[in-house]
Design an enzyme around this catalytic site. Sequence first.
Site, short mmCIF file in Angstrom:
data_model
loop_
_atom_site.label_atom_id
_atom_site.label_comp_id
_atom_site.label_asym_id
_atom_site.label_seq_id
_atom_site.Cartn_x
_atom_site.Cartn_y
_atom_site.Cartn_z
N PRO A 94 1.05 -1.26 -0.38
CG PRO A 94 0.28 -1.06 2.11
CD PRO A 94 0.82 -2.02 1.12
CB CYS A 95 2.97 2.76 -2.54
SG CYS A 95 2.08 2.10 -4.08
#
Length: 172
Positions: free
Chosen positions: A138-139
């Site tokens: 989850p950048c």
Amino acid sequence: MAGPDLIRAVLPSPLGDLVVLADGAGVLHGLDFAEASGRLDRLIARYWPGARVTDGAAPAAVASALAAYFAGDAGALDTLPTAEGGTDFQRTVWAALRRIPAGTTWSYADLARQVGRPAAVRAVGQANGANPVSLVQPCHRVIASGGSLGGYAGGLERKAWLLRHEGVNLPG
């Protein structure tokens, strides 16, 4: 050198179509928004040279987890397996991304500290931007130290939507 055999599938989402690249065992090699498929193709070519990609159906576990995530289960993507492409440093950063709980954000500086490289904020940002498995790694949960959203390959509107969807209270 022969790379992995990958299946490319397109799945709908509230934010637009997603392109999923997975192997026959359901391990994700790539996930991104459809209009960024050129970026995804470049990442796949860099991390898995010689990969053979054919169109097909997404693995059931991946499709189910994405549907659950968009239906409100922010942790639904947490256990999906991902392939290990990239450099050692990139893999370290991507593993750290998976430790950011849904509903929270870290700054790029926080992420750099988490990987034991507090002075490498810029390099951490570059590794974050080279993430081939958006949403699962989850950048979008990484923001600028001052609280602004920073960047996101999928666009800042999507980043804000994803963070709000996960329960992050954003201004505005």
